[in-house]
Write a protein that holds these residues in place. Structure first.
Motif, mmCIF file in Angstrom:
data_model
loop_
_atom_site.group_PDB
_atom_site.id
_atom_site.type_symbol
_atom_site.label_atom_id
_atom_site.label_comp_id
_atom_site.label_asym_id
_atom_site.label_seq_id
_atom_site.Cartn_x
_atom_site.Cartn_y
_atom_site.Cartn_z
ATOM 1 N N PHE A 36 -10.271 -9.610 -13.669
ATOM 2 C CA PHE A 36 -10.483 -8.623 -14.528
ATOM 3 C C PHE A 36 -9.242 -7.657 -15.239
ATOM 4 C CE2 PHE A 36 -13.049 -8.881 -10.786
ATOM 5 C CZ PHE A 36 -14.405 -8.746 -11.253
ATOM 6 N N ASN A 37 -9.319 -7.865 -16.712
ATOM 7 C CA ASN A 37 -8.181 -7.470 -17.404
ATOM 8 C C ASN A 37 -8.325 -5.818 -17.870
ATOM 9 O OD1 ASN A 37 -6.112 -9.527 -18.496
ATOM 10 N ND2 ASN A 37 -8.304 -10.710 -18.603
ATOM 11 N N ILE A 38 -7.447 -5.122 -17.422
ATOM 12 C CA ILE A 38 -7.514 -3.598 -17.321
ATOM 13 C C ILE A 38 -6.574 -3.260 -18.588
ATOM 14 C CG2 ILE A 38 -7.293 -1.453 -16.636
ATOM 15 C CD1 ILE A 38 -9.548 -3.107 -15.454
ATOM 16 N N ASN A 39 -6.921 -2.939 -19.797
ATOM 17 C CA ASN A 39 -5.938 -2.544 -21.103
ATOM 18 C C ASN A 39 -5.564 -1.124 -21.164
ATOM 19 O OD1 ASN A 39 -5.324 -5.392 -21.920
ATOM 20 N ND2 ASN A 39 -7.526 -5.461 -22.460
ATOM 21 N N CYS A 40 -6.505 -0.332 -20.821
ATOM 22 C CA CYS A 40 -6.739 1.217 -21.060
ATOM 23 C C CYS A 40 -7.322 1.773 -19.785
ATOM 24 C CB CYS A 40 -7.199 1.480 -22.153
ATOM 25 S SG CYS A 40 -8.744 1.034 -22.441
ATOM 26 N N PRO A 41 -7.166 3.064 -19.554
ATOM 27 C CA PRO A 41 -7.961 3.751 -18.557
ATOM 28 C C PRO A 41 -9.448 3.561 -18.631
ATOM 29 C CG PRO A 41 -6.515 5.251 -19.502
ATOM 30 C CD PRO A 41 -6.370 4.184 -20.083
ATOM 31 N N ALA A 42 -10.135 3.499 -19.762
ATOM 32 C CA ALA A 42 -11.626 3.333 -19.966
ATOM 33 C C ALA A 42 -12.152 1.940 -19.301
ATOM 34 C CB ALA A 42 -11.946 3.331 -21.381
ATOM 35 N N ASP A 43 -11.081 0.840 -19.214
ATOM 36 C CA ASP A 43 -11.451 -0.331 -18.938
ATOM 37 C C ASP A 43 -11.881 -0.224 -17.263
ATOM 38 O OD1 ASP A 43 -11.338 -1.744 -21.324
ATOM 39 O OD2 ASP A 43 -9.182 -2.598 -20.807
ATOM 40 N N LEU A 44 -11.269 0.590 -16.581
ATOM 41 C CA LEU A 44 -11.525 0.731 -14.940
ATOM 42 C C LEU A 44 -12.959 0.936 -14.939
ATOM 43 C CD1 LEU A 44 -8.847 3.333 -13.983
ATOM 44 C CD2 LEU A 44 -8.702 0.873 -13.733
ATOM 45 N N THR A 74 -1.363 -2.327 -18.592
ATOM 46 C CA THR A 74 -0.585 -1.088 -19.113
ATOM 47 C C THR A 74 0.173 -0.453 -17.836
ATOM 48 O OG1 THR A 74 -1.128 0.962 -20.236
ATOM 49 C CG2 THR A 74 -2.658 0.224 -18.783
ATOM 50 N N GLY A 75 0.714 0.792 -18.234
ATOM 51 C CA GLY A 75 1.504 1.409 -17.067
ATOM 52 C C GLY A 75 0.383 2.112 -15.973
ATOM 53 N N GLY A 110 0.855 -1.198 -0.095
ATOM 54 C CA GLY A 110 -0.086 -0.070 0.110
ATOM 55 C C GLY A 110 0.754 1.308 0.148
ATOM 56 N N ALA A 111 2.222 1.287 0.153
ATOM 57 C CA ALA A 111 2.895 2.301 0.189
ATOM 58 C C ALA A 111 3.641 2.746 -1.310
ATOM 59 C CB ALA A 111 4.101 2.220 1.307
ATOM 60 N N GLY A 112 3.265 1.733 -1.941
ATOM 61 C CA GLY A 112 3.884 2.130 -3.590
ATOM 62 C C GLY A 112 3.049 2.904 -4.239
ATOM 63 N N THR A 113 3.290 2.948 -5.598
ATOM 64 C CA THR A 113 2.600 3.914 -6.627
ATOM 65 C C THR A 113 1.238 3.218 -6.824
ATOM 66 O OG1 THR A 113 4.605 4.483 -7.775
ATOM 67 C CG2 THR A 113 2.607 4.754 -8.765
ATOM 68 N N VAL A 114 1.008 1.903 -7.214
ATOM 69 C CA VAL A 114 -0.290 1.502 -7.201
ATOM 70 C C VAL A 114 -0.928 1.380 -6.131
ATOM 71 C CG1 VAL A 114 -1.651 -0.762 -7.806
ATOM 72 C CG2 VAL A 114 0.334 0.073 -9.336
ATOM 73 N N GLU A 161 1.859 13.461 -12.174
ATOM 74 C CA GLU A 161 3.087 14.081 -12.728
ATOM 75 C C GLU A 161 4.094 13.073 -13.396
ATOM 76 O OE1 GLU A 161 4.046 12.765 -8.489
ATOM 77 O OE2 GLU A 161 2.283 13.795 -9.802
ATOM 78 N N ARG A 162 3.497 11.619 -13.702
ATOM 79 C CA ARG A 162 4.538 10.527 -14.147
ATOM 80 C C ARG A 162 3.658 9.839 -15.004
ATOM 81 N NH1 ARG A 162 9.334 7.971 -10.733
ATOM 82 N NH2 ARG A 162 9.942 7.514 -13.027
ATOM 83 N N MET A 163 2.943 10.257 -16.091
ATOM 84 C CA MET A 163 1.852 9.546 -16.816
ATOM 85 C C MET A 163 2.462 9.423 -18.071
ATOM 86 S SD MET A 163 -0.768 8.796 -15.134
ATOM 87 C CE MET A 163 -2.259 8.469 -16.222
ATOM 88 N N GLY A 164 2.359 8.306 -18.677
ATOM 89 C CA GLY A 164 2.674 8.099 -20.116
ATOM 90 C C GLY A 164 1.258 7.657 -20.999
ATOM 91 N N PRO A 165 1.558 7.807 -22.407
ATOM 92 C CA PRO A 165 0.432 7.502 -23.104
ATOM 93 C C PRO A 165 -0.383 5.860 -22.845
ATOM 94 C CG PRO A 165 2.259 8.014 -24.231
ATOM 95 C CD PRO A 165 2.672 7.751 -23.073
ATOM 96 N N GLY A 166 -1.597 6.410 -22.446
ATOM 97 C CA GLY A 166 -2.461 5.147 -22.098
ATOM 98 C C GLY A 166 -2.266 4.681 -20.545
ATOM 99 N N TYR A 167 -1.365 5.287 -19.889
ATOM 100 C CA TYR A 167 -1.252 4.839 -18.418
ATOM 101 C C TYR A 167 -2.395 5.171 -17.765
ATOM 102 C CZ TYR A 167 3.750 4.309 -18.223
ATOM 103 O OH TYR A 167 5.180 3.685 -18.575
#
Length: 245
Positions: free
Chosen positions: A226-234, A190-191, A13-17, A196-202
């Protein structure tokens, strides 16, 4: 149980995700416990979450990748928060690019597998018994698509460790097909980054956290990937349950 009566253990829980997950859970009224070996990361996490929710956040310094320390952590948590009703596991690290396999010593491969797979196994073995027999409880793994492909040259060991974690989650779904606890996996292909540290599709880590908090809150799916490939999948995959396996 209302959200306020539930206590979520956020492994990693202390990491980025993980920080996004913790914020999302706290904002929905859950109590959240986080364990980390790094006291500074726990302090940053406390500064990151919404000020009004800090009272529902419990932090503890410890190593859930060690069988002995994980057991000590479990006893300390139960003494502090009384119970664990849900677990979200997002153990690992943000990135690893150590070079081609032939340039790496065995200890590097061991470190990657220990961080990604061994810690996931040890923490699951320690904390799953707290929730496995209750249909009102959940255990959710957050994994990544790196286990199925080489992200870029020099990241082969990351793929090996991630693949081990994916396989472990698969055997748990099959070995424990009948457990009452809601056992699920969110696989991110995906990422994930902070604003402040976003990439395309992240995925924005806070938006990911909000979606996973919805899954934990609903408790309406089990043994599902639950497979998440892009932001819309959330929203379409997690929140609307479309595209889940």
């Amino acid at each position: 149980m209302s959200n306020g009566e539930r206590v979520v253990l956020a492994l990693g829980g202390a990491g980025t995700v993980g920080s996004g997950l913790v914020k999302g859970l706290l904002d929905r009224g859950f109590k959240v416990a986080v364990v980390s070996r790094d006291k500074n990361k726990l302090e940053k996490l406390r500064d990151f979450v919404s000020p009004s929710t800090k009272g529902n956040l419990t932090t503890l310094v410890g190593d859930v990748g060690s069988e002995e320390e994980a057991e000590e952590v479990k006893q300390a948590l139960l003494k502090s928060v009384g119970k664990i009703t849900d677990v979200v596991s997002s153990l690992g690290f943000s990135w690893w690019q150590g070079g081609p396999p032939h340039t790496q010593p065995l200890k590097e491969l061991h470190w990657v597998i220990e961080t990604l797979l061994f810690s996931t196994f040890v923490s699951w073995k320690t904390f799953f018994p707290l929730v496995r027999d209750d249909p009102n409880c959940t255990y959710t793994f957050i994994t990544g698509g790196a286990g199925e492909k080489l992200l870029m040259p020099g990241t082969g060991f990351l793929t090996v460790g991630s693949a081990g974690t994916l396989a472990f989650c698969q055997i748990l779904r099959e070995e424990y097909a009948e457990v009452p606890c809601k056992l699920n996996q969110v696989k991110i292909n995906t990422g994930v980054g902070t604003p402040e540290r976003m990439g395309p599709g992240y995925l924005n880590h806070v938006e990911l956290g909000e979606a996973v908090a919805t899954l934990v809150e609903r408790r309406n799916k089990s043994h599902t990937v639950f497979n998440i490939n892009c932001p819309a999948d959330l929203k379409t995959v997690i929140c609307n349950d479309k595209g889940a396996l």
